[in-house]
Design a protein around this motif. Structure first.
Motif, mmCIF file in Angstrom:
data_model
loop_
_atom_site.group_PDB
_atom_site.id
_atom_site.type_symbol
_atom_site.label_atom_id
_atom_site.label_comp_id
_atom_site.label_asym_id
_atom_site.label_seq_id
_atom_site.Cartn_x
_atom_site.Cartn_y
_atom_site.Cartn_z
ATOM 1 N N GLY A 238 -43.899 -0.057 -11.030
ATOM 2 C CA GLY A 238 -42.604 -0.101 -11.691
ATOM 3 C C GLY A 238 -41.533 0.193 -10.654
ATOM 4 O O GLY A 238 -41.743 1.020 -9.757
ATOM 5 N N TYR A 239 -40.402 -0.472 -10.747
ATOM 6 C CA TYR A 239 -39.339 -0.307 -9.755
ATOM 7 C C TYR A 239 -37.989 -0.452 -10.432
ATOM 8 O O TYR A 239 -37.868 -1.196 -11.416
ATOM 9 N N PRO A 240 -36.961 0.181 -9.904
ATOM 10 C CA PRO A 240 -35.618 -0.167 -10.376
ATOM 11 C C PRO A 240 -35.346 -1.595 -9.908
ATOM 12 O O PRO A 240 -35.598 -1.917 -8.743
ATOM 13 N N ALA A 241 -34.866 -2.444 -10.806
ATOM 14 C CA ALA A 241 -34.786 -3.869 -10.479
ATOM 15 C C ALA A 241 -34.027 -4.132 -9.172
ATOM 16 O O ALA A 241 -34.411 -4.993 -8.383
ATOM 17 N N ALA A 242 -32.977 -3.369 -8.926
ATOM 18 C CA ALA A 242 -32.175 -3.647 -7.736
ATOM 19 C C ALA A 242 -32.886 -3.235 -6.447
ATOM 20 O O ALA A 242 -32.616 -3.777 -5.373
ATOM 21 N N GLU A 243 -33.814 -2.286 -6.561
ATOM 22 C CA GLU A 243 -34.562 -1.826 -5.390
ATOM 23 C C GLU A 243 -35.572 -2.866 -4.922
ATOM 24 O O GLU A 243 -36.102 -2.779 -3.813
ATOM 25 N N MET A 244 -35.855 -3.823 -5.811
ATOM 26 C CA MET A 244 -36.848 -4.851 -5.491
ATOM 27 C C MET A 244 -36.595 -5.466 -4.122
ATOM 28 O O MET A 244 -37.514 -5.693 -3.352
ATOM 29 N N LYS A 245 -35.298 -5.660 -3.819
ATOM 30 C CA LYS A 245 -35.011 -6.362 -2.560
ATOM 31 C C LYS A 245 -35.272 -5.495 -1.329
ATOM 32 O O LYS A 245 -35.198 -5.964 -0.207
ATOM 33 N N HIS A 246 -35.603 -4.238 -1.553
ATOM 34 C CA HIS A 246 -35.906 -3.367 -0.404
ATOM 35 C C HIS A 246 -37.422 -3.237 -0.210
ATOM 36 O O HIS A 246 -37.895 -2.246 0.323
ATOM 37 N N GLY A 247 -38.173 -4.157 -0.685
ATOM 38 C CA GLY A 247 -39.626 -4.062 -0.480
ATOM 39 C C GLY A 247 -40.416 -5.006 -1.359
ATOM 40 O O GLY A 247 -40.929 -6.029 -0.879
#
Ligand code: G6P
Length: 611
Positions: free
Chosen positions: A499-508
């Motif tokens: 699970g991830y914060p959607a915006a953090e997706m682009k950091h990994g």
């Protein structure tokens, strides 16, 4: 972790015990055993579930009116027949079942080995019963005194029951750190890790406290503490229906518990919330509500799904009350020497009320002078007894290892606490307060609507049963929901999920996205809707498979998703109560179709009483 059950009385002990062990199997299920007094003190044990043990008992004459059984979650020694409980003492005149860990067992074992003891298993428990017998023989005292003396010398946690070949009318039990309930029937007694194996026979129970012993000898019950002080038994009536602990026509407890949510959410609010009169009361908090109103900071401690509920609560307290909140894994918090200042208040969240790390975090914070609130489901469990005040979630017994209805009930209680504090603090407009009360009363119906999509969710699940990885993304209030959705899936289907914060997706995580990667977006219409739409496009641009949880009537996200599941509109802060439901069902169906044991996933246990 580990379930124990014992019986003495006119019934056939093995019937009561086998049935009881099945009820306790959610606590551990890698091996099982039973001790009976059927022409000797006989122990039967087997690697595997209770049903395996039951099969292996066919053909034996098991007639006995006293006995005890154990279902294990391995700590010391792999799950096999030898390490299963009960364990015999050196002379085989005593036997023990144990839930917990004896931390100083290796030094005790060395001493005993020097005296010539040999051991059949790798367990701390076998050492414990040899130790008891050693004291019994050397001190020439009564057996309960030998148990008592042994308890004063062991370090660790235990709930134990001891039987003796020399007295077929004697059961000795004790607890410290692991739960133990004594059921008081007419001419019969029961002992168990919780009340579920007991309630079909009697609803009169005694919850033993730490350092207490219960001795049943020749029909008489004595309670004393390990300092040898006699205590008056405090008999309580448990309010639990048998129906609540049975599957009620569902294939699994987990599915039953998912479907129970409209009712459990209502039960959680019953008598506490009434939007018509604007009334919101939590009796358990009344005395301490000012402590929360004046808190400079709230520290939430919990584990697992309860920790996710804590993350949602952080948003509640910050939004409604403007109180800073930190959400802590209890296991980290307790060992970190955290800064706890005057004005800090701790909220501990736990379904079972027995999680060892959460309990230890509470004790540590208490020793530093903090005021602790508990949000627990199991009435009478250790955490509510260790806290200053609190509120039960009243979700009813949750037996599936993956937590579902307890989570939504925790959200309701935490939301109610935050609203009470906000109202008293004056940080929420009355209009908004009332709107929230009205909408909370609508939530059961909205959950019911989501449950109607069960067939559709099953069809979606069927498309992903061979997937190796899943990503769950959400923002704001739906971020903890993404974590919870991923946890549900990995727990019961053994598919790796994050699970991830959607915006953090682009950091990994975006690096992982290709056509084989399903991404579940919790993309309901809220303040971050446009942002999450962009995140969906980022995934689609990389050919990820998108499953979106959307608000009813949304026409945009379906155009960019492979699958959508609609949920009714609600106030943003209450959305987790609704948006988590499809994720529970999705993981359930994927796990069933992968042939996984949904209610008893490998290596997990419902109540984690070891650290
Ligand atoms: C175990 C259970 C989880 C639960 C966690 C915390 O891991 O399998 O479902 O969330 O413990 O338990 P608690 O009883 O403290 O909520």
């Amino acid at each position: 972790m580990c379930g124990i059950v014992a019986y003495i009385g006119p019934r056939q002990a093995q019937d009561v015990i086998i049935k009881g062990l099945k009820r306790l199997e959610y606590r551990g299920y890698d091996s099982t055993g039973i001790a009976l007094m059927n022409g000797g003190l006989n122990v039967y044990k087997k690697k595997g579930k209770v049903s395996e043990l039951e099969k292996s008992l066919n053909g034996f004459d098991l007639n006995s009116h006293i006995g005890m059984g154990h279902t294990r979650w391995a700590t010391h020694g792999e799950p096999n027949d030898e390490n299963a409980h009960p364990h015999y003492s050196a002379t085989k005149k005593l036997a023990i079942i144990h839930n917990g860990i004896i931390e100083n067992y290796s030094s005790l074992k060395e001493d005993l080995e020097r005296k010539g003891h040999t051991f059949q298993s790798e367990t701390d428990t076998e050492v414990f019963i040899h130790f008891i017998e050693d004291i019994y023989e050397n001190e020439k005292c009564s057996l309960d005194e030998a148990v008592r003396l042994a308890l004063t010398k062991v370090i660790g946690a235990y709930a134990i029951v001891v039987m003796s070949l020399d007295n077929s009318e004697l059961l000795i039990a004790a607890r410290k750190g692991s739960p133990l309930v004594v059921g008081v029937g007419k001419g019969e007694y029961f002992m168990a890790s919780d009340a579920t194996p007991i309630i079909e026979y009697t609803n009169e129970v005694i919850y033993l406290n730490d350092y207490e012993m219960a001795i049943i000898n020749k029909g008489e019950l004595t309670i004393k503490n390990t300092e040898n002080l006699p205590l008056t038994p405090y008999i309580q009536t448990v309010d639990m229906e048998l129906e609540a602990i049975e599957k009620g026509g569902f294939d699994h407890y987990m599915l039953k518990e998912i479907f129970e949510q409209p009712r459990s959410i209502k039960d959680c609010m019953r008598g506490r919330l009434d939007s018509a009169s604007g009334r919101l009361i939590l009796g358990g908090l009344r005395e301490y509500v000012n402590t929360l109103v004046n808190a400079d900071r709230i520290l939430i401690v919990a584990c697992g799904t309860s920790w996710h509920a804590g993350l949602v609560a952080e948003y509640f307290f910050e939004e409604y009350c403007r109180i800073p909140v930190e959400v802590e894994y209890a296991s980290e918090f307790r060992y970190r020497n955290p800064v706890i200042r005057e004005g800090d208040v701790i909220i501990a969240i736990s379904q079972s009320g027995e999680t060892a790390d959460t309990l230890a975090a509470i004790e540590m914070a208490k020793s530093k002078g903090a005021i602790i609130f508990g949000v627990c489901n199991v009435v009478g469990s250790s955490i509510p007894r260790a806290t200053h005040a609190g509120a039960y979630t009243h979700a009813g017994p949750e037996i599936g290892v993956a937590s579902t209805k307890a989570f939504t009930a925790q959200l309701i209680v935490l939301n109610m606490i935050a609203l009470i504090v906000a109202q008293q603090k004056g940080t929420i407009p009355q209009q908004k307060f009332l709107e929230l009360l009205i909408e909370m009363e609508n939530i059961p119906e909205k959950v019911e609507i989501v449950l109607k999509h069960n067939d559709k969710i099953r069809d979606i699940a069927a498309k992903f049963i061979d997937t190796n990885n899943f990503l769950y993304l959400g923002r704001g209030y739906n971020f903890p929901v993404a974590l919870e959705g991923a946890l549900k899936l990995k727990e019961i289907s053994y598919i790796h999920a994050e699970g991830y914060p959607a915006a953090e997706m682009k950091h990994g995580p975006i690096a992982l996205i290709d056509e084989a990667m399903p991404v579940v977006f919790i993309a309901t219409k809220d303040s971050s809707y446009e942002k999450i739409v962009s995140n969906i496009q980022e995934v689609k641009a990389r050919k990820g498979k998108v499953i979106s949880i959307i608000t009813e009537g949304d026409t945009l996200i379906p155009t960019m998703s492979d699958h959508v599941i609609e949920v009714p509109k609600t106030i943003e802060s209450l959305m987790p109560l609704v948006s988590v439901i499809p994720l529970q069902l999705l993981s359930y169906h994927i796990a069933v179709m992968r042939d996984c044991n949904v209610d008893q996933p490998r290596n997990l246990a419902k109540s984690v009483t070891v650290e």
